[in-house]
Design a protein around this motif. Structure first.
Motif, PDB file in Angstrom:
ATOM      1  N   PHE A  10      39.023  30.052  43.678  1.00  0.00           N
ATOM      2  CA  PHE A  10      38.994  30.964  44.402  1.00  0.00           C
ATOM      3  C   PHE A  10      41.201  30.554  44.727  1.00  0.00           C
ATOM      4  O   PHE A  10      41.129  32.475  44.253  1.00  0.00           O
ATOM      5  CB  PHE A  10      38.941  30.904  46.338  1.00  0.00           C
ATOM      6  N   ALA A  11      42.525  30.020  44.030  1.00  0.00           N
ATOM      7  CA  ALA A  11      43.305  29.911  44.510  1.00  0.00           C
ATOM      8  C   ALA A  11      44.086  30.857  42.805  1.00  0.00           C
ATOM      9  O   ALA A  11      44.677  31.556  42.577  1.00  0.00           O
ATOM     10  CB  ALA A  11      43.810  28.853  44.427  1.00  0.00           C
ATOM     11  N   THR A  12      42.913  30.025  41.523  1.00  0.00           N
ATOM     12  CA  THR A  12      42.492  30.769  40.295  1.00  0.00           C
ATOM     13  C   THR A  12      42.261  31.804  39.875  1.00  0.00           C
ATOM     14  O   THR A  12      43.199  33.285  39.680  1.00  0.00           O
ATOM     15  CB  THR A  12      42.014  29.442  39.699  1.00  0.00           C
ATOM     16  N   LEU A  13      41.439  32.336  40.955  1.00  0.00           N
ATOM     17  CA  LEU A  13      41.097  33.635  40.927  1.00  0.00           C
ATOM     18  C   LEU A  13      42.379  34.007  41.353  1.00  0.00           C
ATOM     19  O   LEU A  13      42.808  35.638  40.824  1.00  0.00           O
ATOM     20  CB  LEU A  13      39.963  34.121  41.605  1.00  0.00           C
ATOM     21  N   GLY A  18      44.740  39.103  41.774  1.00  0.00           N
ATOM     22  CA  GLY A  18      44.979  39.651  43.162  1.00  0.00           C
ATOM     23  C   GLY A  18      44.979  40.947  43.361  1.00  0.00           C
ATOM     24  O   GLY A  18      44.715  41.534  44.460  1.00  0.00           O
ATOM     25  N   ARG A  19      45.906  41.855  42.734  1.00  0.00           N
ATOM     26  CA  ARG A  19      45.214  43.540  42.896  1.00  0.00           C
ATOM     27  C   ARG A  19      44.955  44.169  43.018  1.00  0.00           C
ATOM     28  O   ARG A  19      44.499  44.881  43.241  1.00  0.00           O
ATOM     29  CB  ARG A  19      46.881  43.820  42.269  1.00  0.00           C
ATOM     30  N   PRO A  43      32.985  30.283  43.140  1.00  0.00           N
ATOM     31  CA  PRO A  43      33.463  30.876  43.287  1.00  0.00           C
ATOM     32  C   PRO A  43      33.862  32.937  42.587  1.00  0.00           C
ATOM     33  O   PRO A  43      34.134  32.431  41.604  1.00  0.00           O
ATOM     34  CB  PRO A  43      34.126  30.362  43.106  1.00  0.00           C
ATOM     35  N   CYS A  44      34.009  33.798  43.545  1.00  0.00           N
ATOM     36  CA  CYS A  44      33.950  35.175  43.440  1.00  0.00           C
ATOM     37  C   CYS A  44      35.206  35.358  44.291  1.00  0.00           C
ATOM     38  O   CYS A  44      34.993  34.908  45.070  1.00  0.00           O
ATOM     39  CB  CYS A  44      32.682  36.129  43.504  1.00  0.00           C
ATOM     40  N   PHE A  45      34.895  37.449  43.675  1.00  0.00           N
ATOM     41  CA  PHE A  45      35.659  38.205  44.594  1.00  0.00           C
ATOM     42  C   PHE A  45      35.246  39.736  44.032  1.00  0.00           C
ATOM     43  O   PHE A  45      35.120  39.637  42.939  1.00  0.00           O
ATOM     44  CB  PHE A  45      37.005  38.102  44.909  1.00  0.00           C
ATOM     45  N   PRO A  46      34.706  40.163  45.469  1.00  0.00           N
ATOM     46  CA  PRO A  46      34.731  41.609  44.721  1.00  0.00           C
ATOM     47  C   PRO A  46      35.519  42.062  44.115  1.00  0.00           C
ATOM     48  O   PRO A  46      37.574  42.041  44.598  1.00  0.00           O
ATOM     49  CB  PRO A  46      34.148  42.060  46.051  1.00  0.00           C
ATOM     50  N   ILE A  47      36.128  43.386  43.265  1.00  0.00           N
ATOM     51  CA  ILE A  47      37.124  43.413  42.740  1.00  0.00           C
ATOM     52  C   ILE A  47      37.193  45.085  42.585  1.00  0.00           C
ATOM     53  O   ILE A  47      35.999  45.911  42.320  1.00  0.00           O
ATOM     54  CB  ILE A  47      37.292  43.337  41.592  1.00  0.00           C
ATOM     55  N   ARG A  48      37.863  45.813  43.054  1.00  0.00           N
ATOM     56  CA  ARG A  48      37.782  47.740  42.566  1.00  0.00           C
ATOM     57  C   ARG A  48      37.399  48.358  41.490  1.00  0.00           C
ATOM     58  O   ARG A  48      36.537  48.521  41.028  1.00  0.00           O
ATOM     59  CB  ARG A  48      39.558  48.046  42.945  1.00  0.00           C
TER      60      ARG A  48
END
Length: 131
Positions: A10-13, A18-19, A43-48
């Motif tokens: 998560f830190a790397t992502l 980030g933006r 590990p994942c994040f949703p992105i715009r």
């Protein structure tokens, strides 16, 4: 790897995307069982939107939608196994077949709102089911 290594992912992502991040962190689990030390997770994040340039080791893709059995876990990550047991028991009684990967969405956790207070972590466990 070990489940505790998820935070480093998560830190790397976060540093690289980030933006573009547009929601809560989540982790995908590709094992059908608990595997301490050699788990297959992502590990994942949703992105715009996808960044113009992706960096090494980071992939952008769309997760399929579908039906899930969901349970909200309040408390430390070390106690997630109890919540999984309840959810899996319900799955078995109901005759549902789980599809992989399963998901955990981290609504509140370390470094977010309640740093240092694991009793207030909120984790949403999602088990996709075959229809």
């Amino acid at each position: 790897g070990a489940y505790r290594d998820c935070g480093a992912g998560f830190a790397t992502l976060g540093k690289r995307l980030g933006r573009h991040i547009a929601g809560r962190p989540l982790c995908l689990f590709y094992d059908g069982e608990f595997r301490d030390g050699d788990a297959n997770f992502e590990p994942c994040f949703p992105i715009r939107k996808a960044p113009a340039k992706t960096t090494d080791g980071i992939a952008v893709r769309e997760l399929p939608g579908g039906r899930c059995l969901t349970l909200i876990h309040l408390g430390p990550y070390e106690e997630l196994s109890r919540s999984y047991a309840r959810l899996l028991e319900h799955t078995k009684k109901s005759g549902y077949q789980i599809s992989l990967p399963t998901r955990e969405v981290y609504h509140k956790g370390p470094g977010m709102f309640f740093r240092g207070n694991p009793r207030k972590y909120v984790t949403e466990i999602q088990l996709p089911i075959e229809t």
